[in-house]
Motif scaffolding. Structure first.
Motif, PDB file in Angstrom:
ATOM      1  N   THR A 165      -8.670   7.779  28.167  1.00 23.35           N
ATOM      2  CA  THR A 165      -8.999   9.156  27.806  1.00 23.35           C
ATOM      3  C   THR A 165      -9.573   9.884  29.002  1.00 23.35           C
ATOM      4  O   THR A 165     -10.387   9.330  29.729  1.00 23.35           O
ATOM      5  CB  THR A 165     -10.059   9.164  26.680  1.00 23.35           C
ATOM      6  OG1 THR A 165      -9.588   8.344  25.611  1.00 23.35           O
ATOM      7  CG2 THR A 165     -10.312  10.577  26.181  1.00 23.35           C
ATOM      8  N   ALA A 166      -9.132  11.129  29.207  1.00 21.36           N
ATOM      9  CA  ALA A 166      -9.729  11.983  30.235  1.00 21.36           C
ATOM     10  C   ALA A 166     -10.356  13.191  29.545  1.00 21.36           C
ATOM     11  O   ALA A 166      -9.732  13.834  28.704  1.00 21.36           O
ATOM     12  CB  ALA A 166      -8.678  12.432  31.242  1.00 21.36           C
ATOM     13  N   MET A 167     -11.606  13.499  29.919  1.00 21.48           N
ATOM     14  CA  MET A 167     -12.345  14.578  29.244  1.00 21.48           C
ATOM     15  C   MET A 167     -12.010  15.961  29.812  1.00 21.48           C
ATOM     16  O   MET A 167     -12.813  16.900  29.697  1.00 21.48           O
ATOM     17  CB  MET A 167     -13.850  14.328  29.369  1.00 21.48           C
ATOM     18  CG  MET A 167     -14.453  13.656  28.150  1.00 21.48           C
ATOM     19  SD  MET A 167     -16.235  13.384  28.304  1.00 21.48           S
ATOM     20  CE  MET A 167     -16.856  15.050  28.424  1.00 21.48           C
ATOM     21  N   ALA A 245      -5.108  10.375  38.910  1.00 17.28           N
ATOM     22  CA  ALA A 245      -5.783   9.133  38.523  1.00 17.28           C
ATOM     23  C   ALA A 245      -4.928   8.333  37.545  1.00 17.28           C
ATOM     24  O   ALA A 245      -4.867   7.105  37.611  1.00 17.28           O
ATOM     25  CB  ALA A 245      -7.146   9.446  37.907  1.00 17.28           C
TER      26      ALA A 245
ATOM     27  N   GLY B 207      -9.413   4.871  37.837  1.00 18.65           N
ATOM     28  CA  GLY B 207      -9.366   5.651  36.609  1.00 18.65           C
ATOM     29  C   GLY B 207      -9.733   7.110  36.813  1.00 18.65           C
ATOM     30  O   GLY B 207      -9.305   7.963  36.044  1.00 18.65           O
ATOM     31  N   GLY B 208     -10.544   7.394  37.835  1.00 15.63           N
ATOM     32  CA  GLY B 208     -10.896   8.789  38.096  1.00 15.63           C
ATOM     33  C   GLY B 208     -12.108   9.241  37.306  1.00 15.63           C
ATOM     34  O   GLY B 208     -12.407   8.721  36.229  1.00 15.63           O
ATOM     35  N   LEU B 209     -12.794  10.254  37.836  1.00 18.51           N
ATOM     36  CA  LEU B 209     -14.034  10.735  37.222  1.00 18.51           C
ATOM     37  C   LEU B 209     -13.818  11.249  35.801  1.00 18.51           C
ATOM     38  O   LEU B 209     -14.615  10.968  34.899  1.00 18.51           O
ATOM     39  CB  LEU B 209     -14.633  11.838  38.111  1.00 18.51           C
ATOM     40  CG  LEU B 209     -15.888  12.532  37.595  1.00 18.51           C
ATOM     41  CD1 LEU B 209     -16.999  11.527  37.310  1.00 18.51           C
ATOM     42  CD2 LEU B 209     -16.369  13.578  38.591  1.00 18.51           C
ATOM     43  N   LEU B 210     -12.748  12.012  35.572  1.00 20.38           N
ATOM     44  CA  LEU B 210     -12.541  12.635  34.258  1.00 20.38           C
ATOM     45  C   LEU B 210     -12.360  11.575  33.173  1.00 20.38           C
ATOM     46  O   LEU B 210     -12.718  11.789  32.009  1.00 20.38           O
ATOM     47  CB  LEU B 210     -11.344  13.584  34.309  1.00 20.38           C
ATOM     48  CG  LEU B 210     -11.559  14.794  35.232  1.00 20.38           C
ATOM     49  CD1 LEU B 210     -10.233  15.475  35.555  1.00 20.38           C
ATOM     50  CD2 LEU B 210     -12.521  15.774  34.594  1.00 20.38           C
ATOM     51  N   HIS B 211     -11.801  10.434  33.553  1.00 21.33           N
ATOM     52  CA  HIS B 211     -11.679   9.304  32.622  1.00 21.33           C
ATOM     53  C   HIS B 211     -13.014   8.572  32.502  1.00 21.33           C
ATOM     54  O   HIS B 211     -13.455   8.238  31.391  1.00 21.33           O
ATOM     55  CB  HIS B 211     -10.575   8.375  33.105  1.00 21.33           C
ATOM     56  CG  HIS B 211     -10.575   7.033  32.437  1.00 21.33           C
ATOM     57  ND1 HIS B 211     -10.553   6.890  31.063  1.00 21.33           N
ATOM     58  CD2 HIS B 211     -10.622   5.775  32.947  1.00 21.33           C
ATOM     59  CE1 HIS B 211     -10.567   5.589  30.765  1.00 21.33           C
ATOM     60  NE2 HIS B 211     -10.619   4.907  31.883  1.00 21.33           N
ATOM     61  N   LEU B 213     -15.895   9.686  32.697  1.00 16.17           N
ATOM     62  CA  LEU B 213     -16.837  10.458  31.878  1.00 16.17           C
ATOM     63  C   LEU B 213     -16.684  10.131  30.405  1.00 16.17           C
ATOM     64  O   LEU B 213     -17.665  10.008  29.676  1.00 16.17           O
ATOM     65  CB  LEU B 213     -16.624  11.962  32.098  1.00 16.17           C
ATOM     66  CG  LEU B 213     -17.075  12.500  33.457  1.00 16.17           C
ATOM     67  CD1 LEU B 213     -16.649  13.952  33.609  1.00 16.17           C
ATOM     68  CD2 LEU B 213     -18.587  12.368  33.615  1.00 16.17           C
ATOM     69  N   PHE B 214     -15.433   9.978  29.948  1.00 13.89           N
ATOM     70  CA  PHE B 214     -15.253   9.653  28.532  1.00 13.89           C
ATOM     71  C   PHE B 214     -15.848   8.281  28.218  1.00 13.89           C
ATOM     72  O   PHE B 214     -16.299   8.035  27.089  1.00 13.89           O
ATOM     73  CB  PHE B 214     -13.771   9.690  28.129  1.00 13.89           C
ATOM     74  CG  PHE B 214     -13.585   9.484  26.645  1.00 13.89           C
ATOM     75  CD1 PHE B 214     -13.874  10.500  25.755  1.00 13.89           C
ATOM     76  CD2 PHE B 214     -13.169   8.258  26.141  1.00 13.89           C
ATOM     77  CE1 PHE B 214     -13.733  10.308  24.379  1.00 13.89           C
ATOM     78  CE2 PHE B 214     -13.024   8.065  24.769  1.00 13.89           C
ATOM     79  CZ  PHE B 214     -13.304   9.095  23.887  1.00 13.89           C
TER      80      PHE B 214
END
Lengths: 302, 302
Positions: A165-167, A245, B207-211, B213-214
């Motif tokens: 999941t990406a927020m 990502a 995974g990257g920051l946006l992921h 964060l979730f």
């Protein structure tokens, strides 16, 4: 059968023919956050009471209605899981109506390679519907469901193998309204394709998202990003980072997209920029998923 | 001489002895956002009027007071730039007081390899002060100034060669208050070192920051991240992503840290996790920088 995709902020109800065709469809701003404690039976009757009166006696729910804040909490089912697993794990919901029975599709849980958990509620049903469209036998597929919380789903042999999941959507809302970037964005401006592409291109450069975000402010200060283009640039920047990502983590092309327009079109554009093939699908995949899970329940499980 | 570091939310005034020693220091919640239109002369008199009456006749300002929202807008000076360049680019400020003259240090502007602009106001003066502490002759140095907007500054031969800003502090505030993460964080909880380290470690995974964060939400849902640890985990996650991107862009160790505690300690901990040597410096570097720029102005420039 009646299928209801009941999320945090909205409710979508479908009257389904045998075979899964949508006979009738309704949408209400009656998400679970708008239902008072104990108010779920009344809210359901308000939404589909006439369909029940007309003879529909099976109601299948999916989405956040099965969360701790919802009607009945359905424990997450662990991946890998497919339509049959979801049907077998549906949960009965107490509904004081002699003529209709209500069941609830559970969400899914997974863990990534590092052991960090992932959860979804509602999207698992959309995935079941999408797999029917894609061809359930595909040995491997990647689904992308954009939204407030975008889901990237890995499917193997017709079952959800895992997901991430990406927020992004929620981060966009928080940054564009509650940081200094709000001053550099015109909230009323229409989408700007060129600015979105600039944001996408920026996401592929070094420096990291937290640094790239300040660039939105700096570009505005130097007059290189007009206020009318700020939102689209920020959107391109965030979606670009998300897609980069996801690709780094690995996808099996084509990426199958499903969700509301115009968001799906933005993700399609981002995948184009990265050279990844993609296909867009019916945003009402949840209706088909509810029908398919309902079929698997057969006669006796109700 | 009087030096004033006048930022968005606060004002720090220093009464400086010849040579730069701080004779007296004051701090007020009187940032430029709290000054009404036309109110800057009165606000300055309120802050340091008694020092002027006692004979101080030169006042040097730095920070957001030189921005479009400030007293007088001082155009950004382009990098590379050092103390002498900043002194030569100071701007006179009209102050209807026969006994004291006021000048303002400009901010700095730079562009990264992709041509995206960068700006700072106030930090350039801190950098001048820090360089005196580090040894101005260092052929190369990296300075990190944590804050709402953290600055990573590359110094070559005593001048600022370029810099990159990360919006980490402001992103932390927006995410922890205005997204679903707010529900999973106890805003009153004290810092938790172990949770910060977990966030740092997570930032180094794919995974990257946006992921990632979730994951804060998912870990809370599954009971693997207690509410009391959520803020520190999120802080570690964001600072970890920032430091990783800064290292990828290249630093010349040791990294010189300056800013308010406890934030500097968190950055020190993050640099330790990445194995990068660092040194922490006087958080009042702005006073020394103002004194040094004031000295360069000599007698005539005022």
């Amino acid at each position: 059968m009646i299928g209801v995709d009941w999320g945090t902020t909205s409710l979508r109800a479908y009257r389904l023919a045998p075979g899964g065709a949508v006979r009738e469809k309704r949408e209400a701003e009656r998400g679970i956050l708008a239902v008072p404690p104990g108010g779920f039976p009344a809210a359901l009757r308000q939404a589909v009471g006439d369909w029940i009166a007309a003879g529909e006696d099976r109601i299948l729910l999916c989405g956040m209605v099965g969360s701790r804040q919802g009607w009945v909490e359905a424990p997450y089912l662990a991946c890998p899981a497919g339509a049959a697993d979801l049907a077998a794990a549906t949960v009965p919901v107490p509904f004081a109506d002699a003529t209709a029975r209500v069941r609830l599709v559970p969400g899914l849980a997974a863990r990534d390679a590092a052991g960090v958990p992932e959860v979804m509620r509602g999207e698992e049903t959309k995935v079941v519907g999408l797999l029917a469209a894609i061809g359930e036998d595909a040995p491997e597929a990647t689904l992308c469901l954009p939204g407030t919380h975008c889901k990237w789903v890995r499917v193997r042999a017709g079952r959800v193998a895992g997901f991430a999941t990406a927020m992004t959507g929620e981060v966009f809302a928080a940054l564009s309204s509650h940081t200094i970037l709000a001053r550099t964005l015109d909230a009323e401006a229409p989408p700007h394709r060129g600015a979105f592409d600039r944001g996408l291109a920026r996401a592929r450069q070094k420096g990291g998202l937290l640094h790239h975000l300040f660039g939105v402010r700096a570009l505005a200060l130097t007059g290189e990003l007009p206020p009318g283009e700020g939102r689209s640039y920020l959107s391109g920047l965030l979606i670009g980072h998300e897609v980069a990502a996801a690709l780094e983590a690995g996808v099996a092309p084509p990426v199958h997209l499903a969700g509301a327009e115009p968001l799906v079109a933005l993700y399609a554009r981002a995948l184009d920029a990265f050279g990844i093939p993609h296909r867009s699908h019916d945003p009402d995949a949840a209706a088909r998923g509810l029908a398919l899970i309902g079929e698997r329940l057969g006669e006796t499980a109700w």
